[in-house]
Design a protein around this motif. Structure first.
Motif, PDB file in Angstrom:
ATOM      1  N   LEU A  12       0.843  -1.196   0.000  1.00 37.32           N
ATOM      2  CA  LEU A  12       0.000   0.000   0.000  1.00 37.32           C
ATOM      3  C   LEU A  12       0.872   1.237   0.000  1.00 37.32           C
ATOM      4  O   LEU A  12       1.887   1.285   0.704  1.00 37.32           O
ATOM      5  CB  LEU A  12      -0.882   0.045   1.260  1.00 37.32           C
ATOM      6  N   GLU A  13       0.484   2.232  -0.776  1.00 40.58           N
ATOM      7  CA  GLU A  13       1.007   3.586  -0.610  1.00 40.58           C
ATOM      8  C   GLU A  13      -0.129   4.396   0.003  1.00 40.58           C
ATOM      9  O   GLU A  13      -1.287   4.260  -0.415  1.00 40.58           O
ATOM     10  CB  GLU A  13       1.455   4.185  -1.940  1.00 40.58           C
ATOM     11  N   THR A  14       0.198   5.206   0.984  1.00 41.32           N
ATOM     12  CA  THR A  14      -0.846   5.903   1.748  1.00 41.32           C
ATOM     13  C   THR A  14      -0.508   7.377   1.932  1.00 41.32           C
ATOM     14  O   THR A  14       0.559   7.839   1.538  1.00 41.32           O
ATOM     15  CB  THR A  14      -1.031   5.253   3.134  1.00 41.32           C
ATOM     16  N   THR A  15      -1.430   8.070   2.565  1.00 37.50           N
ATOM     17  CA  THR A  15      -1.248   9.507   2.821  1.00 37.50           C
ATOM     18  C   THR A  15      -0.209   9.771   3.905  1.00 37.50           C
ATOM     19  O   THR A  15       0.245  10.897   4.067  1.00 37.50           O
ATOM     20  CB  THR A  15      -2.573  10.152   3.236  1.00 37.50           C
ATOM     21  N   GLY A  16       0.159   8.736   4.659  1.00 37.10           N
ATOM     22  CA  GLY A  16       1.211   8.859   5.673  1.00 37.10           C
ATOM     23  C   GLY A  16       2.339   7.898   5.352  1.00 37.10           C
ATOM     24  O   GLY A  16       2.248   7.088   4.425  1.00 37.10           O
ATOM     25  N   LEU A  17       3.419   7.974   6.134  1.00 36.30           N
ATOM     26  CA  LEU A  17       4.577   7.126   5.864  1.00 36.30           C
ATOM     27  C   LEU A  17       4.488   5.756   6.513  1.00 36.30           C
ATOM     28  O   LEU A  17       5.246   4.862   6.176  1.00 36.30           O
ATOM     29  CB  LEU A  17       5.857   7.813   6.352  1.00 36.30           C
ATOM     30  N   GLY A  18       3.581   5.594   7.472  1.00 32.98           N
ATOM     31  CA  GLY A  18       3.445   4.295   8.108  1.00 32.98           C
ATOM     32  C   GLY A  18       4.494   4.020   9.157  1.00 32.98           C
ATOM     33  O   GLY A  18       4.691   2.882   9.559  1.00 32.98           O
ATOM     34  N   ASP A  19       5.183   5.082   9.629  1.00 38.13           N
ATOM     35  CA  ASP A  19       6.207   4.852  10.646  1.00 38.13           C
ATOM     36  C   ASP A  19       5.645   4.946  12.067  1.00 38.13           C
ATOM     37  O   ASP A  19       6.351   4.708  13.033  1.00 38.13           O
ATOM     38  CB  ASP A  19       7.389   5.811  10.464  1.00 38.13           C
ATOM     39  N   LEU A  20       4.373   5.287  12.181  1.00 42.88           N
ATOM     40  CA  LEU A  20       3.720   5.329  13.486  1.00 42.88           C
ATOM     41  C   LEU A  20       2.441   4.514  13.424  1.00 42.88           C
ATOM     42  O   LEU A  20       1.774   4.478  12.395  1.00 42.88           O
ATOM     43  CB  LEU A  20       3.369   6.776  13.868  1.00 42.88           C
ATOM     44  N   LEU A  21       2.104   3.881  14.553  1.00 41.31           N
ATOM     45  CA  LEU A  21       0.873   3.105  14.593  1.00 41.31           C
ATOM     46  C   LEU A  21      -0.329   3.987  14.284  1.00 41.31           C
ATOM     47  O   LEU A  21      -1.293   3.558  13.656  1.00 41.31           O
ATOM     48  CB  LEU A  21       0.710   2.452  15.973  1.00 41.31           C
ATOM     49  N   GLN A  22      -0.251   5.267  14.678  1.00 42.96           N
ATOM     50  CA  GLN A  22      -1.354   6.188  14.419  1.00 42.96           C
ATOM     51  C   GLN A  22      -1.608   6.334  12.924  1.00 42.96           C
ATOM     52  O   GLN A  22      -2.750   6.479  12.484  1.00 42.96           O
ATOM     53  CB  GLN A  22      -1.065   7.559  15.047  1.00 42.96           C
ATOM     54  N   ASP A  23      -0.543   6.272  12.109  1.00 40.31           N
ATOM     55  CA  ASP A  23      -0.696   6.328  10.650  1.00 40.31           C
ATOM     56  C   ASP A  23      -1.594   5.198  10.170  1.00 40.31           C
ATOM     57  O   ASP A  23      -2.478   5.395   9.331  1.00 40.31           O
ATOM     58  CB  ASP A  23       0.667   6.204   9.955  1.00 40.31           C
ATOM     59  N   ALA A  24      -1.356   4.003  10.691  1.00 38.04           N
ATOM     60  CA  ALA A  24      -2.123   2.834  10.254  1.00 38.04           C
ATOM     61  C   ALA A  24      -3.602   2.970  10.618  1.00 38.04           C
ATOM     62  O   ALA A  24      -4.459   2.419   9.933  1.00 38.04           O
ATOM     63  CB  ALA A  24      -1.549   1.570  10.883  1.00 38.04           C
ATOM     64  N   LYS A  25      -3.884   3.709  11.672  1.00 37.02           N
ATOM     65  CA  LYS A  25      -5.268   3.842  12.130  1.00 37.02           C
ATOM     66  C   LYS A  25      -6.023   4.967  11.439  1.00 37.02           C
ATOM     67  O   LYS A  25      -7.244   5.042  11.527  1.00 37.02           O
ATOM     68  CB  LYS A  25      -5.296   4.068  13.648  1.00 37.02           C
ATOM     69  N   SER A  26      -5.309   5.868  10.756  1.00 34.84           N
ATOM     70  CA  SER A  26      -5.998   7.037  10.212  1.00 34.84           C
ATOM     71  C   SER A  26      -5.665   7.383   8.758  1.00 34.84           C
ATOM     72  O   SER A  26      -6.385   8.150   8.132  1.00 34.84           O
ATOM     73  CB  SER A  26      -5.688   8.266  11.086  1.00 34.84           C
ATOM     74  N   CYS A  27      -4.579   6.833   8.204  1.00 36.98           N
ATOM     75  CA  CYS A  27      -4.178   7.217   6.848  1.00 36.98           C
ATOM     76  C   CYS A  27      -5.162   6.677   5.814  1.00 36.98           C
ATOM     77  O   CYS A  27      -5.941   5.769   6.081  1.00 36.98           O
ATOM     78  CB  CYS A  27      -2.774   6.699   6.549  1.00 36.98           C
ATOM     79  N   HIS A  28      -5.127   7.268   4.627  1.00 33.85           N
ATOM     80  CA  HIS A  28      -5.932   6.808   3.503  1.00 33.85           C
ATOM     81  C   HIS A  28      -5.029   6.137   2.474  1.00 33.85           C
ATOM     82  O   HIS A  28      -3.881   6.536   2.290  1.00 33.85           O
ATOM     83  CB  HIS A  28      -6.670   7.984   2.854  1.00 33.85           C
ATOM     84  N   ILE A  29      -5.556   5.122   1.809  1.00 32.99           N
ATOM     85  CA  ILE A  29      -4.804   4.421   0.765  1.00 32.99           C
ATOM     86  C   ILE A  29      -4.845   5.249  -0.517  1.00 32.99           C
ATOM     87  O   ILE A  29      -5.906   5.712  -0.924  1.00 32.99           O
ATOM     88  CB  ILE A  29      -5.407   3.030   0.498  1.00 32.99           C
ATOM     89  N   VAL A  30      -3.671   5.435  -1.142  1.00 27.98           N
ATOM     90  CA  VAL A  30      -3.625   6.120  -2.436  1.00 27.98           C
ATOM     91  C   VAL A  30      -3.193   5.186  -3.569  1.00 27.98           C
ATOM     92  O   VAL A  30      -3.430   5.487  -4.734  1.00 27.98           O
ATOM     93  CB  VAL A  30      -2.728   7.380  -2.412  1.00 27.98           C
ATOM     94  N   GLN A  31      -2.581   4.055  -3.213  1.00 28.32           N
ATOM     95  CA  GLN A  31      -2.268   3.035  -4.223  1.00 28.32           C
ATOM     96  C   GLN A  31      -2.293   1.665  -3.560  1.00 28.32           C
ATOM     97  O   GLN A  31      -1.740   1.483  -2.473  1.00 28.32           O
ATOM     98  CB  GLN A  31      -0.901   3.270  -4.869  1.00 28.32           C
ATOM     99  N   LEU A  32      -2.933   0.714  -4.237  1.00 29.28           N
ATOM    100  CA  LEU A  32      -2.967  -0.681  -3.803  1.00 29.28           C
ATOM    101  C   LEU A  32      -2.397  -1.516  -4.942  1.00 29.28           C
ATOM    102  O   LEU A  32      -2.914  -1.476  -6.061  1.00 29.28           O
ATOM    103  CB  LEU A  32      -4.411  -1.094  -3.490  1.00 29.28           C
TER     104      LEU A  32
END
Length: 199
Positions: A12-32
């Motif tokens: 997945l590419e997302t609106t966040g970098l995924g380096d924090l657990l909070q990113d996983a709980k709130s980011c949006h997917i931009v590429q799958l």
């Protein structure tokens, strides 16, 4: 690959970098993106409903302007998240089941994000009929090659495959991970089971 049914590699590419657990709980997917058996890939771009963080754009080259998604300044065709997820399930159904999804850092990021949005759109039950679990190749690589200095995917690809590639593009990440797993690491069934989170 038929060890546990079929292993499909995804990212997945997302609106966040995924380096924090909070990113996983709130980011949006931009590429799958996904790859299986070097034959077929899956790729969908999704227009996010929240801004893409500057640090994420620096890594993946994705930006939004006037309601359009751009990759390195070039517009890309987007599909709604719901239809992207439906298409992804349809893609997974095409392989001999059960399907095992594999990603680098799946447990701390990709799995959490994907499960969250599947539940949001009431698609989890349908997904569960096809997918048996998630394998995380990050801890797997640490077990197989503890002597390495780093375990991020671009570094592993350079070490084992001797190439640089278009990292942080979901399809390219999935293809390179499949190449590492199938043609260089070739872990046994016990290793696969150890690093699989069954649904």
């Amino acid at each position: 690959m038929a060890r546990q049914g079929t292993i499909v590699f995804f990212d997945l590419e997302t609106t966040g970098l995924g380096d924090l657990l909070q990113d996983a709980k709130s980011c949006h997917i931009v590429q799958l993106g996904a790859s299986c058996e070097h034959l077929t890939t899956f790729n969908r771009y999704i227009l996010p409903c929240i801004p893409i963080e500057y640090r994420a754009t620096e890594v993946n080259g994705l930006t939004v302007s006037y309601g359009q998604l751009f990759l390195h300044g070039e517009p890309v065709r987007t599909v709604s998240l719901y239809h992207s997820l439906k298409s992804f399930i349809h893609y997974l159904v095409s392989f001999p089941g059960p399907v095992l999804l594999a990603a680098h850092n799946a447990w701390r990021f990709d799995q959490i994000v994907l499960m969250r949005v599947l539940r949001k759109f009431s698609l989890f039950e349908q997904f569960k009929q096809v997918v048996s679990g998630f394998m995380d190749t990050l801890p797997l690589s640490k077990k197989l090659y503890p002597q390495l200095k780093r375990f991020n995917q671009p570094y592993l690809v350079r070490c084992f495959l001797g190439v640089k590639y278009n990292a942080h593009n979901a399809v390219e990440d999935a293809k390179q991970l499949e190449e590492l797993f199938c043609n260089r690491w070739n872990p046994d069934n016990d290793d696969i089971r150890e690093f699989t989170d069954w649904i």
